[in-house]
Motif scaffolding. Structure first.
Motif, mmCIF file in Angstrom:
data_model
loop_
_atom_site.group_PDB
_atom_site.id
_atom_site.type_symbol
_atom_site.label_atom_id
_atom_site.label_comp_id
_atom_site.label_asym_id
_atom_site.label_seq_id
_atom_site.Cartn_x
_atom_site.Cartn_y
_atom_site.Cartn_z
ATOM 1 N N HIS A 147 0.725 8.063 -8.299
ATOM 2 C CA HIS A 147 -0.316 7.757 -7.319
ATOM 3 C C HIS A 147 0.300 7.082 -6.098
ATOM 4 O O HIS A 147 1.164 6.214 -6.221
ATOM 5 C CB HIS A 147 -1.368 6.842 -7.943
ATOM 6 N N VAL A 178 -0.416 4.829 -2.501
ATOM 7 C CA VAL A 178 -1.419 3.901 -1.972
ATOM 8 C C VAL A 178 -1.153 3.537 -0.522
ATOM 9 O O VAL A 178 -1.645 2.526 -0.040
ATOM 10 C CB VAL A 178 -1.465 2.608 -2.822
ATOM 11 N N GLU A 201 0.377 1.269 -14.887
ATOM 12 C CA GLU A 201 0.842 2.583 -14.476
ATOM 13 C C GLU A 201 1.793 2.447 -13.290
ATOM 14 O O GLU A 201 1.581 1.613 -12.402
ATOM 15 C CB GLU A 201 -0.340 3.471 -14.073
ATOM 16 N N VAL A 234 3.281 3.162 -9.694
ATOM 17 C CA VAL A 234 2.632 3.534 -8.435
ATOM 18 C C VAL A 234 3.685 3.563 -7.332
ATOM 19 O O VAL A 234 4.651 2.793 -7.357
ATOM 20 C CB VAL A 234 1.505 2.546 -8.071
#
Length: 863
Positions: free
Chosen positions: A408, A410, A468, A470
């Motif tokens: 992911h 961000v 997780e 990132v």
């Protein structure tokens, strides 16, 4: 030096806490001394500053008296009125290169000095309210500027008996008019100006800038505790106003003494980077390093070298100072290699966004080299860029994982600087981190729980433990900058400018088998795949350090050693950090034995070169550094402890809030079928601080809950050989079984209660197969099983020594009749034991049980 809090972080110092009221809670089941408070670091818990350890007075001080101590040296000075720019620049270069403090004196006599640098001007034009600190209880509050100045002028110049208030104005915003004068008056050399040509903090974008220019207002006996300026930055402090004979006493150290100073503070039970200790003259006098002392007077500009420990004690009437920091390229490199790893262990807020600053500096060097037409300037730029590329490779290596494209992203606002910081240690996030949105309140943690890779691999995490990986930006963008820098250098080298250097190939650098973030991703995968599994046993090393439980993913087995070790014990005994263990476990699992032997043999010889790299601020051996820092710094100061847990190597923590009285460890979080420990209720005079060692020593769930007694060789019944003496063998009921346990050089035969029919779990090597229980099919064996093993004592004679004639060891064998539940009769004659047979006792060299205990055991079995 002032520091800027991260955008979403708001921290406050705790109120004063009585030293005698703090007690360490070690739990009720501690059994492994290696996991106790004395296993790592200093062996003492650090409290926030309290009234019992901050009182100091400068009454009666004079520079001649202070510098009379043998290890005290007067700070060298140079005149500001020399007007020899070249001579001044030379002295500044020497100060930066040698790491020795320096003072440029007499700026108040400069023709361009201004008259706006006064308290009266501040009263009229400065900030209306300022932050003040009461040094007696170390509490901060807001106060009108006018009221503060009035109280300072009314106060005694030195601490008086029974005094309860003495105010120090700190981190006061510098008025724009003062800032403009410093930048444009040409009084201060341009090389030293904040945001000048030698300050790399200027490369940060406007929305990520760090404000370092601050004012400090104080009277006698106010102080700044011993500390180092942030991130190996260079400090500058100009005394612009005094009254009533005001001045400031400075105590400073050399740059390359940084680690020695830190270790000396450990002997005082203090952590230097927590900035909570005011060092007395006697403590400075006993220090095993040189102390540079000075009395700062009006117009003196004190130059503090990077990583210099310094303490300031004000004297007399009001003093007003202007202070700022600069970040040089050498300071950036030192911070990357040495300061940031240390900050992560002790939890000191980074603030200066070192990796982002370095990344943007690299891009600036590329632009400058591509546009520079001056050949004289090109050569130093090429040298600087080539070195920056090598350092940038080390940064990327620690941030890389092969699966980055599936993670992911961000990235917000812009792609240059991430505005997140680690919730545990305060490190600024550059590219990679671990996040969790599940176990923290969304209203208070808008970005969820953020943990940097270095903290995560050491076991620090949120309390649910399900974090997780990132990414802040697409990692390919960083690769493009790396390629651009190398292509620029290759083009310039072809013109004959600069000395070509070789870089590691992209395939080798990003092969995915190295790096902190890669190890963290593997650790996260192990946690998921082993979630729900029973804890495993870390093999005991001695009676003082017996076996204990640990999460299954944190225990590694060495088949050659016949032992399993947890991550802290790998650090202590094998000098292996969790990063090394995790990567080796994944990519070279069959070589673990040789791997931990080599690491142990490498550590001590490697300390000398590592210490040298610390002194110089150069690239260290990361394997040695990780281990050394984890061993040396066991006390942390988490920034948001209320929803976090301590890591493998954290023995104590200093709370930022008085209400935080406990923190679980990663072992608590991952322990099978166990709720998170609740915070103990603190009494009126006691705060109990939970250490990470609590969860380590708990008794294995595979053993009886009763207290373990020490097992000896003859815990089992020693029976006479039936073939020699004509006596029947002793038969056991179904609910008993024998187990062979091998630990080290001893092979002990144990009698264990089998709490689960047909299942017999071992205590040592998991590959040992116990004797099957009653559920074993009939006819699977010939009924005669030889399990005779001669014990070997640690310091006993050779195993080739024969046993006394007529005596053998037998594993007690079940009767072939599965329905038989009775024990056959034991001979009435005296049983031969090593206690009654001196020859046997001497041959085996073992601890023995009294014969009466063995007879009592047999009687218990007969009942």
């Amino acid at each position: 030096m002032s520091i800027e809090q991260p955008r979403r972080r708001t921290q406050t110092l705790p109120a004063a806490i009585d030293n005698d009221s703090v007690e360490l809670d070690r739990g009720n089941s501690a059994t492994c001394s290696d996991c106790q408070n004395d296993r790592l670091g200093m062996g003492s818990f650090l409290n926030p500053i309290s009234s019992s350890n901050i009182k100091i007075t400068s009454r009666g001080w004079s520079l001649s008296d202070v510098e009379s101590y043998p290890n005290f040296i007067r700070v060298p000075r140079v005149s500001a009125l020399n007007f020899d720019e070249e001579a001044t620049q030379t002295r500044i270069e020497q100060y930066e290169k040698n790491g020795i403090p320096c003072i440029i004196e007499g700026y108040h006599k400069h023709p361009k000095w201004t008259d706006i640098l006064t308290p009266e001007w501040l009263r009229e034009h400065g900030p209306k309210d300022i932050s003040v600190r009461n040094i007696h209880n170390y509490t901060d509050s807001q106060m009108p500027m006018e009221e503060f100045i009035t109280k300072c002028r009314d106060a005694s110049p030195f601490i008086e008996p029974n005094e309860t208030e003495r105010l120090y104005g700190k981190d006061v915003v510098c008025p724009p008019e003062w800032e403009q004068w410093i930048a444009d008056s040409e009084v201060i050399p341009s090389r030293l100006l904040p945001g000048g040509e030698n300050d790399l903090l200027k490369v940060l974008p406007e929305n990520a800038t760090v404000e370092t220019l601050m004012c400090y207002l104080g009277i006698g006996d106010t102080f700044t505790p011993s500390h180092k300026d942030l991130c190996a930055s260079s400090g500058h402090n100009l005394l612009v106003y005094t009254e009533s004979d005001g001045s400031s006493f400075w105590f400073m150290t050399k740059s390359d003494d940084a680690r020695i100073v830190t270790e000396y503070f450990h002997t005082l039970n203090q952590e230097l980077d927590h900035e909570t200790h005011v060092t007395t003259l006697n403590e400075w006098k006993r220090a095993p390093f040189k102390i540079y002392v000075a009395e700062q007077k009006l117009g003196d500009l004190v130059l503090v070298p990077p990583r210099s420990c310094h303490q300031v004690v004000n004297y007399g009437g009001i003093t007003v100072k202007v202070s700022w920091s600069r970040m040089t390229f050498d300071g950036l490199v030192t911070a990357l290699y040495h300061e940031l790893p240390l900050y992560r262990r002790v939890c000191r807020l980074e603030t200066y966004r070192v990796k982002s600053t370095f990344y943007l500096t690299l891009r600036k060097y590329i632009r400058d080299l591509n546009t520079c037409t001056d050949l004289d300037k090109r050569a130093p730029l090429v040298e600087r860029l080539s070195f920056a590329c090598q350092v940038f490779d080390d940064v990327l290596l620690q941030e890389y994982d092969p699966g980055h494209a599936t993670m992911h992203f961000v990235s917000k606002r812009h792609d240059d600087v991430c505005d997140l910081s680690c919730d545990f240690c305060g490190a600024d996030i550059f590219q990679s981190y671990f996040g969790c949105l599940d176990c923290v309140p969304a209203e208070a943690w808008e970005d969820g729980c953020v943990i940097c890779p270095g903290c995560y691999i050491e076991g620090r995490s949120c309390r649910c433990g399900k974090m997780e990986p990132v990414q802040f930006r697409d990692f390919s963008a960083l690769k493009k900058v790396r390629i651009s820098a190398q292509e620029t250098l290759q083009r310039i080298w072809k013109t004959g400018i600069g000395q070509p250097v070789s870089f590691e190939s992209e395939e080798s650098l990003f092969d995915g088998t190295r790096g902190t973030f890669r190890a963290g991703c593997l650790s996260a995968r192990y946690r998921k795949t082993q979630d729900g599994r029973r804890n495993r046993v870390c093999s005991g090393m001695s009676e003082r350090n017996p076996s204990h439980d640990a999460p299954s993913y944190g225990v590694i087995q060495c088949k050659d050693c016949h032992r399993t070790k947890c991550l802290p014990h790998h650090l202590i005994h094998n000098k292996l950090h969790a990063i090394n263990v995790t990567l080796q476990r994944e990519y070279h699992p069959k070589n673990h034995h040789q791997f931990h032997k080599d690491a142990r043999n490498k550590y001590d010889p490697g300390l000398e070169s590592f210490s040298k790299s610390e002194e110089l601020g150069s690239r260290p051996d990361s394997d040695i550094q990780w281990v050394n820092l984890a061993l040396s710094f066991g006390t942390c100061k988490p920034f948001r402890p209320e929803h976090l847990c301590l890591g493998w190597y954290d023995k104590d923590f200093v709370p930022l809030q008085v209400s935080i009285t406990s923190m679980p460890s990663i072992r608590d979080v991952l322990k099978e079928q166990s709720p998170l420990p609740s915070a103990p209720t603190a009494g009126p005079s006691t705060r109990r601080i939970r250490s990470s060692s609590e969860a380590f020593p708990e008794v294995s769930s595979r053993r009886p809950a009763k207290k373990r007694r020490r097992r000896m060789l003859l815990d089992c019944v020693l029976v006479l050989n039936s073939a020699s003496f004509g006596y029947p063998l002793l038969r056991l009921p179904k609910d008993y079984a024998y187990q062979i346990s091998e630990t080290g050089t001893e092979e002990d035969t144990h009698l264990l209660e089998n709490t689960q029919a047909g299942s017999h779990r071992g205590l040592g090597d998991q590959s040992e197969q116990p004797i099957p229980g009653p559920s074993r099919p009939r006819g699977a064996s010939n009924g005669k099983r030889s399990a005779v093993k001669k014990p070997v004592a640690k310091d006993g004679p050779s195993t080739s020594s024969p046993l006394p004639s007529g005596l053998k060891f037998h594993k007690i064998k079940r009767n072939g009749d599965a329905s038989s539940q009775q024990l056959s009769m034991v001979p009435q004659s005296s049983m031969t034991t090593s206690n009654s047979n001196p020859t046997l006792r001497s041959d085996l060299g073992i601890n023995t049980r009294p014969r009466e205990d063995l007879e009592n055991m047999v009687r218990d079995l007969l009942q």
